[in-house]
Design an enzyme around this catalytic site. Structure first.
Site, short mmCIF file in Angstrom:
data_model
loop_
_atom_site.label_atom_id
_atom_site.label_comp_id
_atom_site.label_asym_id
_atom_site.label_seq_id
_atom_site.Cartn_x
_atom_site.Cartn_y
_atom_site.Cartn_z
CE LYS A 1 35.87 -59.61 5.57
NZ LYS A 1 36.99 -59.46 6.51
NE ARG B 1 37.62 -64.70 14.02
CZ ARG B 1 37.68 -64.20 12.79
NH1 ARG B 1 36.97 -63.15 12.47
NH2 ARG B 1 38.47 -64.74 11.89
#
Ligand code: AMP
Length: 208
Positions: free
Chosen positions: A13, A120
């Protein structure tokens, strides 16, 4: 054009939001970013939010809806909501103070997500990377600033966040489907650029 961006944690997102806001001139509003800014500034909202974020749970609806409502008052033109709404109550509240045109749902195989989120690395400019593609680099390709790992990107919290998503947020697909506003992009194992092409196809068609 006012868009809700829906997707599991790690679905991409944030990455897509940065690209969408640049191309379609939308204001990007991320509740997660707002909470993290409050935590950094040591505000009361930040102190409250941290306990929930660390546990992979949702910050209470009252506080969350209020910060979104306040920030939308300052927005001129279209916007992109990233991470809000995250449950049915928030979606219904949002419909009371905003006109949402489209819910863009980034669909991913949730079995990929644990590794994706735990590897990440983020930059404050909004860019996101995965350790496996960084080749040891610790700075952002886009702005040169040092990368960091989010505190809640650890296996225990990620498992809780994924469970929260399945339980409370995924049902929003049906909510927006019933309003005839749902557009789903099937991300599979596609690269961010490939996903963005599909996102653009949806938004350009919708914007006509
Ligand atoms: P995100 O950056 O969107 O992954 O959000 C990080 C964390 O912030 C989430 O795991 C929640 O604890 C909290 N959060 C973000 N958005 C919301 C929301 N709409 N409602 C409640 N909690 C939220």
């Amino acid at each position: 054009m006012n868009i809700v961006l829906l997707g599991a944690p790690g679905a991409g997102k944030g990455t897509q939001a940065v690209k969408i806001e640049e191309k379609f001139f939308l204001t990007h509003i991320s509740t997660g970013d707002m909470f993290r800014a409050n935590i950094k500034d040591g505000t009361e909202i930040g102190k409250l939010a941290k306990t929930y974020i660390d546990a992979g749970k949702l910050v209470p609806d009252g506080v969350t809806c209020e910060i979104v409502k306040e920030s939308l008052k300052k927005v001129k033109g279209g916007y992109l909501l990233d991470g809000f709404p995250r449950n049915l109550f928030q979606a219904e509240e949002l419909d009371k103070f905003a006109n949402i045109d489209l819910c863009l749902n980034l669909e991913v195989d949730t079995s990929l997500l644990l590794d994706r989120i735990c590897g990440r690395r983020m930059c404050h400019c909004g860019a996101t990377y995965h350790v496996s593609t960084l080749g040891g680099k610790t700075t952002c390709e886009r702005c040169g600033k040092p990368l960091y790992q989010r505190e809640d990107d650890n296996p225990q919290t990620v498992k809780a966040r994924l469970a929260t998503y399945e339980d409370q947020t995924a049902p929003l697909k049906n909510y927006y489907l019933a309003e005839n506003k749902l557009a789903t992009v099937d991300c599979g194992a596609k690269s961010p650029d490939e996903v963005f092409k599909m996102v653009c196809a949806v938004l350009e068609k919708f914007n006509k």
